[in-house]
Design a protein around this motif. Sequence first.
Motif, PDB file in Angstrom:
ATOM      1  N   ASN A   1     -43.253  59.584  42.536  1.00 46.32           N
ATOM      2  CA  ASN A   1     -43.303  59.653  41.073  1.00 46.32           C
ATOM      3  C   ASN A   1     -42.549  58.456  40.486  1.00 46.32           C
ATOM      4  O   ASN A   1     -41.383  58.557  40.108  1.00 46.32           O
ATOM      5  CB  ASN A   1     -42.703  60.973  40.591  1.00 46.32           C
TER       6      ASN A   1
ATOM      7  N   THR B   1     -37.906  69.146  39.487  1.00 47.87           N
ATOM      8  CA  THR B   1     -38.378  67.845  39.931  1.00 47.87           C
ATOM      9  C   THR B   1     -37.800  67.396  41.267  1.00 47.87           C
ATOM     10  O   THR B   1     -38.070  66.305  41.719  1.00 47.87           O
ATOM     11  CB  THR B   1     -38.022  66.793  38.874  1.00 47.87           C
TER      12      THR B   1
ATOM     13  N   ARG C   1     -41.450  67.317  45.801  1.00 50.45           N
ATOM     14  CA  ARG C   1     -42.828  67.136  45.397  1.00 50.45           C
ATOM     15  C   ARG C   1     -43.741  68.209  45.954  1.00 50.45           C
ATOM     16  O   ARG C   1     -44.853  68.402  45.510  1.00 50.45           O
ATOM     17  CB  ARG C   1     -43.330  65.746  45.849  1.00 50.45           C
TER      18      ARG C   1
END
Length: 406
Positions: free
Chosen positions: A109, A140, A143
């Motif tokens: 990301n 977050t 993943r």
Amino acid sequence: MRKERLSRLRALVVDDDPFMQELVKLTLERLGLADVQTAGDGREALDKINQGNPFDLVLCDLHMPGMDGIELLRHLSDFEFGGGLILFSGTDERILRAAVSLARARFLNVLGSIHKPVTLNALASLIFRFEEAAGCGKKTGQRVSVLTKHELKQSLAEDHLTLFYQPQVDMYSGAVVGVEALARLRHSTHGVLRPAAFVPLTEDDDLIVPFTEAILKQALNQALRWSEDGQKLRVAINLSAAALTQLDLPQIFADCCSGNGLPPELVMLEITESQITSDAIESLEVLTRMRLHGIQLSIDDFGTGYSSLERLKQIPFDELKIDGSFVHGAVSDITAKAIFTSSVALGKQLALSVLAEGVETPEDWSLALDLGCDLVQGYYVAHPMAPDDLNRWMRDWKGLANLPSH
């Protein structure tokens, strides 16, 4: 309120220069982050991550002795790190861009990159964007999907899938002509989940059709409500690679449109060109039949794949959507600007509508306008919103006069 949310983020700064470590650490703390750790190279960073530290952000220099930043990217990908990644370096900007491309190819990301010296404004722009995305409820730190297939099936059956919509605006009139539908999943334990947390599960054959149908029906129902209120908004829906192999999908779309009484031209399917490589013949059949039914096609993230021109020749696209990595900041990035410029020119030569995504600043808008883009999408205009919020936003929207530079 923003500082309170930022204070909950944990960051790791990876740089071999102690002065740079301290500079970036102090800058992050000025933005409101309360827990910022440092590492002198990639190996030390991995040691801290492997100790179970759930970092939300990793800020990484590229040129370091021992394990450099490029090697660290590979290990972060293997670890399936799902937090935000910011790369910075004093090296050639082309190397920095190549590192960003590599990180994204490894499904990391990447929030963006900064050419040294690192400034407060540059960091703030990237971290605020990350904080806004994380504000939708997704944890977050990892993943990997937080759901099982069974949980996703149950969530779809119980109508927990919801859509947010980001406006797409005509550059010349300022009119809102369409929206992109962005999937979210409301979960009792995990909160509101963004696509990375559940879309990988939908690639299985027994989930892709119900998942696609759930998005389609919700998007078309919303488009119909807008149409009944006098808002003829085109709704763009993203199709996954697995969906493109479902040969009955064109009929499903056609039946949904006719069943809702919605003109098929108000539906735009966004397809990333790299999704078509594995089963090109089946994908070509599915997409061509979609066009026969009157549904429009957009080639999404243009320029990020490996066969853009071949796909444009094969498939009857209506729109070319230029990836935000070539749009945002292109004014000061020679390579991105060249790709942006040539992509717009190509779209015009092929008589395609050209949409620039990732428009986040007045400079991005002005460049898109100068180059002749037809439509734009990005934070400079509006963020993705729930339908009720979007309805209120559209009532207040006064076209170009609403933009900060007007």
